[in-house]
Motif scaffolding. Sequence first.
Motif, short mmCIF file in Angstrom:
data_model
loop_
_atom_site.label_atom_id
_atom_site.label_comp_id
_atom_site.label_asym_id
_atom_site.label_seq_id
_atom_site.Cartn_x
_atom_site.Cartn_y
_atom_site.Cartn_z
N GLU A 130 0.83 -1.21 0.00
CA GLU A 130 0.00 0.00 0.00
C GLU A 130 0.87 1.26 0.00
N ASN A 131 1.96 1.23 0.75
CA ASN A 131 2.86 2.39 0.76
C ASN A 131 3.44 2.64 -0.63
N MET A 132 3.80 1.55 -1.31
CA MET A 132 4.34 1.71 -2.68
C MET A 132 3.28 2.26 -3.61
N LEU A 133 2.05 1.75 -3.48
CA LEU A 133 0.95 2.21 -4.34
C LEU A 133 0.68 3.70 -4.12
N LYS A 134 0.70 4.09 -2.84
CA LYS A 134 0.46 5.49 -2.50
C LYS A 134 1.51 6.39 -3.18
#
Length: 183
Positions: A130-134
């Motif tokens: 999720e951090n990468m997607l953000k």
Amino acid sequence: MRIAVGVTGASGAIYGYTLIKALYDLGIEVHAVYTDMGLKVLEYECGHSIEVIQKYATVYDNADLFAPLASGSFKMNGMVVVPCSMHTLGALAGASGRDLLTRAADVTLKEGRKLVVVPRETPMTPIHLENMLKLARSGVVVMPAAPGFYHKPATVDDIVAFMAGKILDIFDIEHALFKRWGN
Ligand SMILES: Cc1cc2nc3c(=O)[nH]c(=O)nc-3n(C[C@H](O)[C@H](O)[C@H](O)COP(=O)(O)O)c2cc1C
């Protein structure tokens, strides 16, 4: 050109070292910042102290929020965080800015400059993903340390050079770090 390189305590200190040296060899001005763990892993994995990096880059203390990289008025072409730990990945996704590395990355983004993040961890949790997607949704180039093997690397240096070359490609910097497919 002027590029910032942030190096964290993820495994793969050699990626940061190789990129910094490649930029220097290409005549590009390099501004580097290491986290505390970044320095320890550099010593542990590569046997290098920060003096080695200082040969190729202007190196800042990560606690120095008065450094040029902390301000958008200091002109840069972009920044690379390599390797990027899951700790720093989370801080970047939260726009933390609590130290020079995360502040410089946040400045790079807000100024509309190229920010490349090279995460290194395996396996990854949904939080990491999720951090990468953000970050990707905010325009960050997320480039996991996942070197290819189609260029038939013979040495560890060849594998590492592939990643460094892929990063230089994002900035459209000509290099000879690997043999291109189709050439
Ligand atoms: C030898 C070594 C290798 C590590 N490799 C990784 C890694 O690949 N990925 C990661 O997220 N953390 C790794 N860590 C843990 C980070 O160093 C730790 O989470 C640290 O808090 C990261 O801080 P920083 O982001 O400020 O550098 C490693 C630690 C050590 C001692």
